[in-house]
Design a protein around this motif. Structure first.
Motif, PDB file in Angstrom:
ATOM      1  N   LEU A  49      22.597  37.350 -55.382  1.00 57.42           N
ATOM      2  CA  LEU A  49      23.726  37.706 -54.528  1.00 57.42           C
ATOM      3  C   LEU A  49      24.144  39.128 -54.863  1.00 57.42           C
ATOM      4  N   ALA A  50      24.295  39.957 -53.814  1.00 57.72           N
ATOM      5  CA  ALA A  50      24.654  41.369 -54.009  1.00 57.72           C
ATOM      6  C   ALA A  50      25.816  41.682 -53.087  1.00 57.72           C
ATOM      7  N   SER A  51      26.999  41.850 -53.659  1.00 59.44           N
ATOM      8  CA  SER A  51      28.206  41.871 -52.846  1.00 59.44           C
ATOM      9  C   SER A  51      29.264  42.795 -53.419  1.00 59.44           C
ATOM     10  N   SER A  52      30.261  43.080 -52.593  1.00 61.31           N
ATOM     11  CA  SER A  52      31.448  43.780 -53.082  1.00 61.31           C
ATOM     12  C   SER A  52      32.395  42.806 -53.786  1.00 61.31           C
ATOM     13  N   LYS A  53      32.066  41.517 -53.769  1.00 55.28           N
ATOM     14  CA  LYS A  53      32.911  40.519 -54.409  1.00 55.28           C
ATOM     15  C   LYS A  53      32.931  40.716 -55.927  1.00 55.28           C
ATOM     16  N   THR A  54      33.974  40.222 -56.552  1.00 58.73           N
ATOM     17  CA  THR A  54      34.112  40.297 -58.010  1.00 58.73           C
ATOM     18  C   THR A  54      33.268  39.220 -58.682  1.00 58.73           C
ATOM     19  N   ALA A  55      33.084  39.380 -59.997  1.00 55.56           N
ATOM     20  CA  ALA A  55      32.388  38.345 -60.764  1.00 55.56           C
ATOM     21  C   ALA A  55      33.111  37.008 -60.636  1.00 55.56           C
TER      22      ALA A  55
ATOM     23  N   PRO B 252      20.802  36.138 -62.155  1.00 59.61           N
ATOM     24  CA  PRO B 252      21.826  37.196 -62.202  1.00 59.61           C
ATOM     25  C   PRO B 252      22.299  37.554 -60.789  1.00 59.61           C
ATOM     26  N   ALA B 253      23.477  38.119 -60.697  1.00 65.02           N
ATOM     27  CA  ALA B 253      24.017  38.555 -59.414  1.00 65.02           C
ATOM     28  C   ALA B 253      24.564  39.973 -59.562  1.00 65.02           C
ATOM     29  N   ILE B 254      24.760  40.624 -58.424  1.00 64.66           N
ATOM     30  CA  ILE B 254      25.283  41.993 -58.383  1.00 64.66           C
ATOM     31  C   ILE B 254      26.692  41.924 -57.827  1.00 64.66           C
ATOM     32  N   CYS B 255      27.665  42.383 -58.604  1.00 61.85           N
ATOM     33  CA  CYS B 255      29.053  42.316 -58.157  1.00 61.85           C
ATOM     34  C   CYS B 255      29.594  43.706 -57.828  1.00 61.85           C
ATOM     35  N   GLU B 256      30.643  43.733 -57.077  1.00 65.24           N
ATOM     36  CA  GLU B 256      31.414  44.941 -56.771  1.00 65.24           C
ATOM     37  C   GLU B 256      30.533  46.117 -56.317  1.00 65.24           C
ATOM     38  N   ASN B 257      29.674  45.807 -55.325  1.00 63.64           N
ATOM     39  CA  ASN B 257      28.835  46.848 -54.697  1.00 63.64           C
ATOM     40  C   ASN B 257      27.905  47.558 -55.670  1.00 63.64           C
TER      41      ASN B 257
ATOM     42  N   MET C 171      19.484  46.062 -57.943  1.00 65.44           N
ATOM     43  CA  MET C 171      18.421  45.207 -57.419  1.00 65.44           C
ATOM     44  C   MET C 171      17.120  45.416 -58.198  1.00 65.44           C
ATOM     45  N   HIS C 172      16.746  46.674 -58.387  1.00 69.11           N
ATOM     46  CA  HIS C 172      15.500  46.968 -59.093  1.00 69.11           C
ATOM     47  C   HIS C 172      15.615  46.635 -60.584  1.00 69.11           C
TER      48      HIS C 172
END
Length: 259
Positions: free
Chosen positions: A41-47, A63-68, A180-181
């Motif tokens: 998940l890759a989002s502007s959302k917080t952890a 793992p996820a990507i938070c806050e852009n 992402m990479h």
């Protein structure tokens, strides 16, 4: 067979723009879990927002990507990241000339109830959206000229402004593409499928092996990207999780992956 990794934006892409539902993508997500293809998940959302959603989707182990791109949320029930970067960002906002600062209303400037109204989230969900560690999304209400000056002034402080699905997000330059990479390398995945709908997804879409622009009728469509001409990037006609599912299954099928 290449080891695929799926990296996806949330609001307006995997989640419906208006309802935040992922129901239309649940069958595809189940097949991806069965095929052991991780979904990042890759989002502007917080952890704080991502952790329960990631668990509900069945990818708590990824793992996820938070806050852009501001940070990476490790697998499991992660604690809130250190918020030093967010404090620095807010201090830079407070140093702006009053006429520039007045045009930006960030999440931290809103009460929980005001943010709930601006986002359509429930009040308890809005509280999680205010738990920022790296970035500050908000609404711009000033003129286009003032916005240009706002962005330029913050850039001198090392703060980038990125247009998302509905908010202008301020941060210190890390991107979804960069994260992402980083995650793909850490997981040993050699092929990436990325999905998104907004300007802050463009770098991610263009640097993935395959990508899809998911239709979002609530915003202006993205300009034509270079990878579209060669067929590496496609667009969906259907919006949100319905378009997401179609794109994932179409692209993986094209690549010889059965899900």
């Amino acid at each position: 067979m290449p080891d695929w990794l799926i990296v996806t934006d949330l609001d307006g892409t995997l989640l419906d723009h208006a309802t935040y539902s992922h129901a239309a993508a649940d069958a595809t997500l189940a097949r991806l879990r069965a095929a052991r293809i991780p979904v990042v998940l890759a989002s502007s959302k917080t952890a704080a927002e991502i952790v329960p959603l990631r668990a509900a989707l069945g990818f708590a182990h990824v793992p996820a990507i938070c806050e852009n791109g501001g940070g990476i949320v490790p697998p499991g029930a992660a604690a809130r990241p250190d918020a030093t970067a967010h404090a620095r960002l807010r201090a830079a906002l407070d140093r702006l000339p009053r006429e520039l600062r007045a045009g930006f209303r960030g999440f931290s400037d809103m009460t929980r109830e005001e943010l709930a109204e601006a986002t359509g989230l429930a009040p308890e969900e809005a509280a999680l959206a205010r738990a920022r560690a790296f970035t500050e999304p908000g609404l711009w209400t000033g003129t286009a000229e003032a916005r240009a000056a706002f962005v330029t002034t913050l850039a001198a402080e090392g703060i980038a402004a990125r247009e998302g699905g509905r908010f202008l997000t301020l941060g210190f330059g890390h991107t979804k593409a960069e994260r992402m990479h980083e995650i793909a390398e850490s997981l040993g995945r050699d092929r990436i499928l990325a999905l998104g709908d907004a300007p802050n997804d463009v770098e991610m879409l263009e640097s993935a092996d395959r990508a899809a622009i998911v239709a979002n009728p609530h915003r202006a469509p993205l300009p034509r990207l270079a990878g579209e001409a060669e067929g590496r990037i496609l667009r969906t006609d259907l919006p949100g999780p319905t378009g997401w599912s179609w794109a994932v299954e179409r692209i993986l099928s094209d690549e010889g992956v059965d899900v």
